[in-house]
Design a protein around this motif. Structure first.
Motif, short mmCIF file in Angstrom:
data_model
loop_
_atom_site.label_atom_id
_atom_site.label_comp_id
_atom_site.label_asym_id
_atom_site.label_seq_id
_atom_site.Cartn_x
_atom_site.Cartn_y
_atom_site.Cartn_z
N UNK A 192 8.40 -106.65 -71.27
CA UNK A 192 7.98 -107.47 -70.13
C UNK A 192 7.83 -106.67 -68.85
N UNK A 193 8.25 -105.41 -68.87
CA UNK A 193 8.09 -104.54 -67.71
C UNK A 193 6.73 -103.87 -67.67
N UNK A 194 5.94 -104.10 -68.72
CA UNK A 194 4.66 -103.40 -68.85
C UNK A 194 3.55 -104.39 -69.23
N UNK A 195 2.29 -104.00 -69.03
CA UNK A 195 1.17 -104.90 -69.36
C UNK A 195 1.23 -105.35 -70.82
N UNK A 196 1.21 -106.66 -71.03
CA UNK A 196 1.40 -107.22 -72.37
C UNK A 196 0.35 -106.72 -73.36
N UNK A 197 -0.92 -106.90 -73.05
CA UNK A 197 -1.95 -106.59 -74.03
C UNK A 197 -2.22 -105.10 -74.19
N UNK A 198 -1.61 -104.30 -73.33
CA UNK A 198 -1.73 -102.85 -73.49
C UNK A 198 -0.84 -102.35 -74.62
N UNK A 199 0.32 -103.01 -74.78
CA UNK A 199 1.30 -102.56 -75.77
C UNK A 199 1.56 -103.57 -76.88
N UNK A 200 0.92 -104.71 -76.83
CA UNK A 200 1.15 -105.77 -77.81
C UNK A 200 0.99 -105.30 -79.25
N UNK A 201 0.06 -104.37 -79.46
CA UNK A 201 -0.18 -103.87 -80.82
C UNK A 201 1.00 -103.14 -81.42
N UNK A 202 1.92 -102.67 -80.58
CA UNK A 202 3.08 -101.92 -81.07
C UNK A 202 4.01 -102.83 -81.87
N UNK A 203 4.20 -104.07 -81.39
CA UNK A 203 5.18 -104.95 -82.02
C UNK A 203 4.59 -106.17 -82.73
N UNK A 204 3.30 -106.41 -82.57
CA UNK A 204 2.70 -107.66 -83.05
C UNK A 204 2.93 -107.89 -84.54
N UNK A 205 2.72 -106.87 -85.35
CA UNK A 205 2.84 -107.03 -86.81
C UNK A 205 4.27 -107.38 -87.21
N UNK A 206 5.24 -106.68 -86.61
CA UNK A 206 6.62 -106.95 -86.98
C UNK A 206 7.10 -108.30 -86.46
N UNK A 207 6.59 -108.71 -85.32
CA UNK A 207 6.93 -110.03 -84.82
C UNK A 207 6.36 -111.10 -85.74
N UNK A 208 5.15 -110.89 -86.24
CA UNK A 208 4.57 -111.80 -87.23
C UNK A 208 5.44 -111.88 -88.48
N UNK A 209 5.91 -110.71 -88.94
CA UNK A 209 6.75 -110.68 -90.13
C UNK A 209 8.05 -111.44 -89.92
N UNK A 210 8.61 -111.30 -88.72
CA UNK A 210 9.85 -112.01 -88.41
C UNK A 210 9.61 -113.52 -88.38
N UNK A 211 8.53 -113.94 -87.76
CA UNK A 211 8.22 -115.37 -87.70
C UNK A 211 7.94 -115.91 -89.10
N UNK A 212 7.27 -115.11 -89.93
CA UNK A 212 7.05 -115.49 -91.33
C UNK A 212 8.38 -115.72 -92.05
N UNK A 213 9.34 -114.81 -91.84
CA UNK A 213 10.66 -114.95 -92.47
C UNK A 213 11.36 -116.20 -91.97
N UNK A 214 11.24 -116.47 -90.68
CA UNK A 214 11.84 -117.67 -90.10
C UNK A 214 11.23 -118.92 -90.73
N UNK A 215 9.91 -118.93 -90.84
CA UNK A 215 9.22 -120.10 -91.40
C UNK A 215 9.57 -120.32 -92.87
N UNK A 216 9.62 -119.23 -93.63
CA UNK A 216 9.95 -119.35 -95.05
C UNK A 216 11.37 -119.85 -95.22
#
Length: 217
Positions: free
Chosen positions: A61-85
Motif C-alpha cells: 500500500x506504500x506503492x502504486x497498486x497496478x505497478x506491482x500488482x502482478x507480483x502478488x496477484x497469482x498467489x492472492x488468487x490461489x489463497x482466495x481459491x483455497x478459502x473458497x474451496x
C-alpha cells in the motif's frame, strides 16, 4: 554532451523499484509455500495466511497498486481459491453470512483477510473483482476433479451436489459482461467442468448408483 547525472538518477529509481519488487516477492514466495494446505487442516493453514497478507498489504500500500500488482496477484488468487474451496466443503462457516451458502462473497473474503475489495479511487492494496472471479473458476475446476474422485471413493452423492452448484455458478458467470480477456477465456472453460460432472452423474444414473433424493438436494 548529455549530462550523466540524468542516467544516474534513472538508475537510482530503477534500483529503488527493484528493491521494492524484491521485498514484495519475498513475502509472496512465503505466501505461495503456505497456500497449498492439505484439506484435513485447511482451515488452520488458511488462518495462518492472514498474517502474511497483512504484511503484504502494509508494504504494497506504500506503492502504486497496478505497478506491482502482478507480483502478488497469482498467489492472492490461489489463497482466495483455497478459502473458497474450504468454505464450500464446510469450513470457515463463521465467516459466511449464511451457513447454507455454498461460497463466500467477495465482501466476505475481504472481511476474512482484513483487506479492502474492489477499490476504484484509492491507490491501495486490495482484492480485485478479477482476482476473485478467477479464484472461483479455479474452485470449479477442482470441484470437477473432486466429483470424479468421489465416485472412486464410493461417495455417489457428492457429484450431484457439485453438479448443481457449478451449474448455478456458471449461470451466474453468463450474466457478466467480462472485458478482461484472460477472465473471459477462463470463464468459458466452466462449461467443460459442468459437462465433466454431468457425464459422471449420467454414468452413475445408468448404473443406478444415484442416491434417492440426491437430485433434488
Amino acid at each position: 554532451m548529455i549530462d550523466p547525472s540524468i542516467f544516474e538518477s534513472l538508475q537510482a529509481k530503477i534500483d529503488e523499484e527493484t528493491a521494492v519488487r524484491d521485498e514484495l516477492q519475498e513475502i509472496v514466495q512465503t505466501l505461495a509455500r503456505k497456500v497449498k494446505p492439505v484439506l484435513d487442516h485447511a482451515t488452520r493453514e488458511i488462518l495462518a495466511q492472514k498474517a502474511e497478507v497483512a504484511k503484504l498489504r502494509t508494504i504494497a500500500s506504500q506503492h502504486p497498486f497496478y505497478k506491482y500488482n502482478g507480483v502478488w496477484s497469482r498467489e492472492l488468487q490461489n489463497l482466495v481459491y483455497s478459502i473458497e474451496l474450504c468454505a464450500w466443503l464446510g469450513g470457515l462457516s463463521e465467516y459466511k453470512s449464511s451457513t447454507s451458502a455454498s461460497f463466500m462473497t467477495i465482501e466476505e473474503v475481504g472481511k476474512f483477510l482484513d483487506i479492502p475489495v474492489n477499490l476504484k479511487e484509492q491507490d491501495e492494496f486490495h482484492l480485485t473483482i478479477e482476482e476473485y472471479l478467477l479464484a472461483l473458476i479455479s474452485m470449479v475446476e477442482e470441484l470437477a476433479r473432486l466429483a470424479v474422485n468421489s465416485v472412486t471413493l464410493g461417495d455417489y452423492g457428492r457429484p450431484l451436489q457439485i453438479g448443481n452448484f457449478i451449474k448455478d455458478l456458471f449461470a451466474g458467470f453468463q450474466l457478466l459482461n467480462l472485458k478482461n480477456d484472460i477472465l473471459r477465456k477462463r470463464s468459458d472453460g466452466i462449461k467443460y467442468s459442468v459437462k465433466k460432472v454431468e457425464d459422471v452423474v449420467y454414468d452413475l444414473s445408468l448404473r443406478n448408483l444415484v442416491p434417492k433424493g440426491a437430485g433434488a438436494a
